[in-house]
Enzyme design. Structure first.
Site, PDB file in Angstrom:
ATOM      1  N   GLU A 238       0.515   3.806   1.294  1.00 52.42           N
ATOM      2  CA  GLU A 238       0.540   4.233   3.414  1.00 52.42           C
ATOM      3  C   GLU A 238       2.067   3.583   3.669  1.00 52.42           C
ATOM      4  O   GLU A 238       2.000   4.428   4.703  1.00 52.42           O
ATOM      5  CB  GLU A 238      -0.103   3.318   4.094  1.00 52.42           C
TER       6      GLU A 238
ATOM      7  N   TYR B  65      -1.205   1.023  11.429  1.00 55.39           N
ATOM      8  CA  TYR B  65      -1.496  -0.272   9.355  1.00 55.39           C
ATOM      9  C   TYR B  65      -0.433  -0.015   8.596  1.00 55.39           C
ATOM     10  O   TYR B  65       0.378  -0.975   7.887  1.00 55.39           O
ATOM     11  CB  TYR B  65      -2.637   0.173   8.795  1.00 55.39           C
TER      12      TYR B  65
ATOM     13  N   SER C 269       0.528  -0.878   0.253  1.00 52.61           N
ATOM     14  CA  SER C 269      -0.079   0.231   0.062  1.00 52.61           C
ATOM     15  C   SER C 269       1.264   0.721  -0.235  1.00 52.61           C
ATOM     16  O   SER C 269       2.388   1.399   0.480  1.00 52.61           O
ATOM     17  CB  SER C 269      -1.058  -0.107   0.945  1.00 52.61           C
TER      18      SER C 269
HETATM   19  P1  NAP Z   1     -11.814  -4.271   1.868  1.00 53.38           P
HETATM   20  O1  NAP Z   1     -12.612  -4.485   1.304  1.00 53.38           O
HETATM   21  O2  NAP Z   1     -11.160  -4.281   3.078  1.00 53.38           O
HETATM   22  O3  NAP Z   1     -10.979  -6.099   2.021  1.00 53.38           O
HETATM   23  C1  NAP Z   1     -11.006  -6.911   3.149  1.00 53.38           C
HETATM   24  C2  NAP Z   1     -10.661  -8.041   3.224  1.00 53.38           C
HETATM   25  O4  NAP Z   1      -9.798  -8.924   3.742  1.00 53.38           O
HETATM   26  C3  NAP Z   1     -12.210  -9.178   3.221  1.00 53.38           C
HETATM   27  O5  NAP Z   1     -12.654 -10.066   2.466  1.00 53.38           O
HETATM   28  C4  NAP Z   1     -11.847  -9.248   4.901  1.00 53.38           C
HETATM   29  O6  NAP Z   1     -12.792 -10.199   5.066  1.00 53.38           O
HETATM   30  C5  NAP Z   1     -10.113  -9.695   4.925  1.00 53.38           C
HETATM   31  N1  NAP Z   1     -10.142 -10.068   6.049  1.00 53.38           N
HETATM   32  C6  NAP Z   1      -9.668  -8.979   6.679  1.00 53.38           C
HETATM   33  N2  NAP Z   1      -9.232 -10.076   8.410  1.00 53.38           N
HETATM   34  C7  NAP Z   1      -9.570 -10.931   7.674  1.00 53.38           C
HETATM   35  C8  NAP Z   1      -8.658 -12.111   8.209  1.00 53.38           C
HETATM   36  N3  NAP Z   1      -8.223 -12.561   9.413  1.00 53.38           N
HETATM   37  N4  NAP Z   1      -8.882 -13.476   7.541  1.00 53.38           N
HETATM   38  C9  NAP Z   1      -8.865 -13.823   6.792  1.00 53.38           C
HETATM   39  N5  NAP Z   1      -9.716 -12.482   5.778  1.00 53.38           N
HETATM   40  C10 NAP Z   1      -9.905 -10.973   6.002  1.00 53.38           C
HETATM   41  O7  NAP Z   1      -9.867  -4.025   1.585  1.00 53.38           O
HETATM   42  P2  NAP Z   1     -10.125  -3.632  -0.428  1.00 53.38           P
HETATM   43  O8  NAP Z   1      -9.533  -2.469  -0.714  1.00 53.38           O
HETATM   44  O9  NAP Z   1     -10.520  -5.259  -0.869  1.00 53.38           O
HETATM   45  O10 NAP Z   1      -8.333  -4.365  -0.006  1.00 53.38           O
HETATM   46  C11 NAP Z   1      -7.566  -5.100  -0.421  1.00 53.38           C
HETATM   47  C12 NAP Z   1      -6.096  -5.375   0.023  1.00 53.38           C
HETATM   48  O11 NAP Z   1      -5.035  -4.405   0.122  1.00 53.38           O
HETATM   49  C13 NAP Z   1      -6.701  -4.889   1.249  1.00 53.38           C
HETATM   50  O12 NAP Z   1      -4.581  -5.620   1.729  1.00 53.38           O
HETATM   51  C14 NAP Z   1      -5.576  -3.953   1.448  1.00 53.38           C
HETATM   52  O13 NAP Z   1      -4.506  -2.875   2.752  1.00 53.38           O
HETATM   53  C15 NAP Z   1      -4.752  -3.556   0.189  1.00 53.38           C
HETATM   54  N6  NAP Z   1      -4.971  -1.839  -0.309  1.00 53.38           N
HETATM   55  C16 NAP Z   1      -6.183  -1.731  -0.547  1.00 53.38           C
HETATM   56  C17 NAP Z   1      -6.192  -0.333  -0.725  1.00 53.38           C
HETATM   57  C18 NAP Z   1      -7.343   0.210  -1.503  1.00 53.38           C
HETATM   58  O14 NAP Z   1      -6.988   1.940  -1.716  1.00 53.38           O
HETATM   59  N7  NAP Z   1      -8.363  -0.165  -1.272  1.00 53.38           N
HETATM   60  C19 NAP Z   1      -5.034   0.507  -1.899  1.00 53.38           C
HETATM   61  C20 NAP Z   1      -3.402  -0.398  -1.209  1.00 53.38           C
HETATM   62  C21 NAP Z   1      -3.465  -1.118  -0.682  1.00 53.38           C
HETATM   63  P3  NAP Z   1     -14.527  -9.728   5.487  1.00 53.38           P
HETATM   64  O15 NAP Z   1     -15.568  -9.909   4.331  1.00 53.38           O
HETATM   65  O16 NAP Z   1     -14.602 -10.885   6.527  1.00 53.38           O
HETATM   66  O17 NAP Z   1     -14.360  -8.216   5.874  1.00 53.38           O
HETATM   67  O1  F7E Z   2      -9.182   8.328   4.474  1.00 51.36           O
HETATM   68  C1  F7E Z   2      -9.711  11.455   5.226  1.00 51.36           C
HETATM   69  C2  F7E Z   2      -8.901  10.781   5.819  1.00 51.36           C
HETATM   70  O2  F7E Z   2     -10.472   6.212   4.881  1.00 51.36           O
HETATM   71  C3  F7E Z   2      -8.817   9.036   3.018  1.00 51.36           C
HETATM   72  C4  F7E Z   2      -7.152   2.442   2.500  1.00 51.36           C
HETATM   73  O3  F7E Z   2      -8.022   1.877   1.533  1.00 51.36           O
HETATM   74  O4  F7E Z   2      -6.154   4.152   0.966  1.00 51.36           O
HETATM   75  C5  F7E Z   2      -7.177   3.786   2.344  1.00 51.36           C
HETATM   76  O5  F7E Z   2      -6.844   4.701   3.065  1.00 51.36           O
HETATM   77  C6  F7E Z   2      -8.759  10.598   3.336  1.00 51.36           C
HETATM   78  C7  F7E Z   2      -7.640  10.226   5.141  1.00 51.36           C
HETATM   79  O6  F7E Z   2      -8.727   6.434   3.015  1.00 51.36           O
HETATM   80  C8  F7E Z   2     -12.857  11.413   6.336  1.00 51.36           C
HETATM   81  O7  F7E Z   2      -7.882  11.141   7.704  1.00 51.36           O
HETATM   82  C9  F7E Z   2     -11.873  12.986   6.199  1.00 51.36           C
HETATM   83  O8  F7E Z   2      -6.660  11.984   4.574  1.00 51.36           O
HETATM   84  O9  F7E Z   2     -10.507   6.843   2.702  1.00 51.36           O
HETATM   85  P1  F7E Z   2      -9.789   7.069   3.802  1.00 51.36           P
HETATM   86  P2  F7E Z   2      -7.033   6.151   3.905  1.00 51.36           P
HETATM   87  O10 F7E Z   2      -6.393   6.312   4.554  1.00 51.36           O
HETATM   88  O11 F7E Z   2      -5.909   7.040   2.570  1.00 51.36           O
HETATM   89  C10 F7E Z   2      -4.340   3.261   1.440  1.00 51.36           C
HETATM   90  C11 F7E Z   2      -3.698   3.524   0.126  1.00 51.36           C
HETATM   91  C12 F7E Z   2      -4.785   2.126   1.927  1.00 51.36           C
HETATM   92  O12 F7E Z   2      -3.855   0.593   1.986  1.00 51.36           O
HETATM   93  C13 F7E Z   2      -5.954   1.876   3.047  1.00 51.36           C
HETATM   94  O13 F7E Z   2      -6.108   0.170   3.012  1.00 51.36           O
HETATM   95  O14 F7E Z   2      -9.963  10.991   3.954  1.00 51.36           O
HETATM   96  N1  F7E Z   2     -10.949  11.594   5.634  1.00 51.36           N
HETATM   97  N2  F7E Z   2     -12.418  12.490   6.485  1.00 51.36           N
HETATM   98  C14 F7E Z   2     -11.388  10.585   6.216  1.00 51.36           C
HETATM   99  N3  F7E Z   2     -11.866   9.826   5.572  1.00 51.36           N
HETATM  100  C15 F7E Z   2     -12.455   8.168   6.325  1.00 51.36           C
HETATM  101  N4  F7E Z   2     -12.001   7.534   6.380  1.00 51.36           N
HETATM  102  N5  F7E Z   2     -13.795   9.377   6.785  1.00 51.36           N
HETATM  103  C16 F7E Z   2     -14.205  10.262   7.119  1.00 51.36           C
HETATM  104  O15 F7E Z   2     -14.901  10.946   7.790  1.00 51.36           O
END
Ligand code: NAP
Ligand code: F7E
Length: 336
Positions: A129, A150, A127
């Site tokens: 992050e 995270y 990620s």
């Molecule tokens: P998500 O919608 O939150 O999905 C997370 C998945 O992980 C769900 O299927 C969840 O199952 C499963 N999971 C959580 N804890 C688990 C456990 N203890 N054992 C088995 N499965 C578990 O996340 P996403 O947005 O699809 O992201 C997919 C991956 O990419 C994650 O690793 C995330 O950190 C990474 N990532 C996401 C982003 C983004 O912007 N979306 C960016 C960079 C990296 P449940 O359905 O049961 O909760």
């Molecule tokens: O926040 C701001 C918050 O929670 C984005 C995950 O998929 O991307 C995701 O992480 C921004 C942040 O995503 C609210 O402070 C303001 O600056 O949608 P988010 P994230 O934290 O960037 C990375 C790449 C991952 O890997 C993660 O798994 O929005 N913000 N107001 C807020 N965020 C939330 N959630 N809720 C608010 O009300």
């Protein structure tokens, strides 16, 4: 023979898109599903119903379940997408976050090694992050300075993937993906939260929305485009680390303005700022440079920022206005 792919996190946003794309490419797709007390399979119900995906109960905290599924499925590729993926929540449950986000990659990679499955390819969902407070734009070589539990946990996952690649010659790659969204995004991430609230406000179902830091900037792409990149990464002939991003960033404020504007509303009239949504540490700006994947693999995002917003709004509108059948829970097939 069809390639076999195992996806952890198959019930999540990315897992569901990845499963669909892999099926289109002729893969046989398996997933690890954890036991939950409420419905979590909505995103893959159709794939479970038509038999194109098979799931097994397991949990990333339970190495025995990982081994059992690896032995059963004998995958050609493992996509490790499972995670506690919410950055703000990771400050509330840092220990659990590390258990899953950092240690699951260790558990899977070491299981593959001990089971003599070193030819199985491994994808680590890394990620942006991990870049944390490093200034934008970020590339593969940017210093990694995570600022959340995270981010720290993902950084361990990133490094252990490199260790197994270098140390044991395994095909283990990191996709360093920047934020990617879609109609299937979890409802507590900021894009989905804003879109859903704006649609509900337009329909008279909600009066306002509470948000935190509106100044943070993110490089938002579409999850379907990013899962296409993930497959390209794993079908490449060499294991490497890859940034996947659009190269364009916007503030949360701008995202909200565009969404409300699309619906003929003024965001400022409906947004309240609440301390509840600020984080102890914030990543101020993420902006990826995906020159490497573009030059070597020819990946480019198809869906623009405007296209993403339109897709999310239209889908949320349908969700709020069309009576949909109650989603039904799907257990692994051997329990149905
Ligand atoms: P998500 O919608 O939150 O999905 C997370 C998945 O992980 C769900 O299927 C969840 O199952 C499963 N999971 C959580 N804890 C688990 C456990 N203890 N054992 C088995 N499965 C578990 O996340 P996403 O947005 O699809 O992201 C997919 C991956 O990419 C994650 O690793 C995330 O950190 C990474 N990532 C996401 C982003 C983004 O912007 N979306 C960016 C960079 C990296 P449940 O359905 O049961 O909760
Ligand atoms: O926040 C701001 C918050 O929670 C984005 C995950 O998929 O991307 C995701 O992480 C921004 C942040 O995503 C609210 O402070 C303001 O600056 O949608 P988010 P994230 O934290 O960037 C990375 C790449 C991952 O890997 C993660 O798994 O929005 N913000 N107001 C807020 N965020 C939330 N959630 N809720 C608010 O009300």
């Amino acid at each position: 023979m069809d390639k076999r792919a195992l996806i952890t996190g198959i019930t999540g946003q990315d897992g569901s898109y990845l499963a669909e794309l892999l099926i289109e490419r002729g893969y046989k797709v398996y997933g690890i599903q954890r036991r939950t007390s409420t419905i979590v399979t909505e995103r893959i119900n159709s794939l479970l119903d038509n038999g194109s995906v098979e799931t097994f109960y397991g949990d990333l905290s339970d190495v025995n379940s990982i081994i059992r599924v690896l032995k059963e499925v004998k995958p050609d590729i493992v996509f490790n997408l499972g995670a506690m993926s919410h950055v703000k929540v990771s400050f509330d449950i840092p220990d659990y976050t590390v258990q899953i986000v950092a240690l699951a990659p260790v558990r899977i990679l070491e299981s593959l090694r001990l089971l003599d499955m070193k030819d199985t390819r491994y994808y680590q969902a890394s990620s942006s992050e991990i870049f944390g407070s490093s200034s934008a734009p970020q590339v593969e070589t940017t210093t990694m300075l995570p600022v959340s539990p995270y981010g720290c946990a993902k950084l361990l996952g990133y490094h252990i993937t490199r260790v197994y690649r270098a140390g044991y010659g395994m095909f283990a790659s990191n996709g360093i993906l920047f934020n990617h969204e879609s109609p299937r995004r979890g409802e507590t991430f900021v894009t989905k939260k804003i879109v859903r609230a704006a649609v509900r406000i337009k329909l008279g179902k909600q009066k306002s929305v509470k948000l935190g830091n509106l100044d943070a900037k993110r490089d938002w792409g579409h999850a379907r485009d990013y899962m296409r990149a993930v497959i390209m990464i794993m079908e490449h002939d060499k294991p490497e680390d890859w940034v996947v991003a659009t190269g364009e960033y916007h503030s949360v404020r701008e995202f909200a303005d565009r969404v409300f504007d699309y619906l003929g509303l003024r965001a400022d009239d409906y947004i309240e700022i609440s301390g509840d949504y600020f984080r102890p540490n914030e990543v101020p700006e993420l902006l990826g440079d995906s020159k490497k994947i573009s030059d070597i693999l020819g990946w480019h995002p198809d869906i623009t920022f405007e296209g993403l917003i339109k897709d999310m709004i239209e889908s949320a509108w349908k969700e709020e206005t069309v009576a949909v059948n109650q989603a039904q829970w799907r257990a692994p097939s051997y329990l149905r």
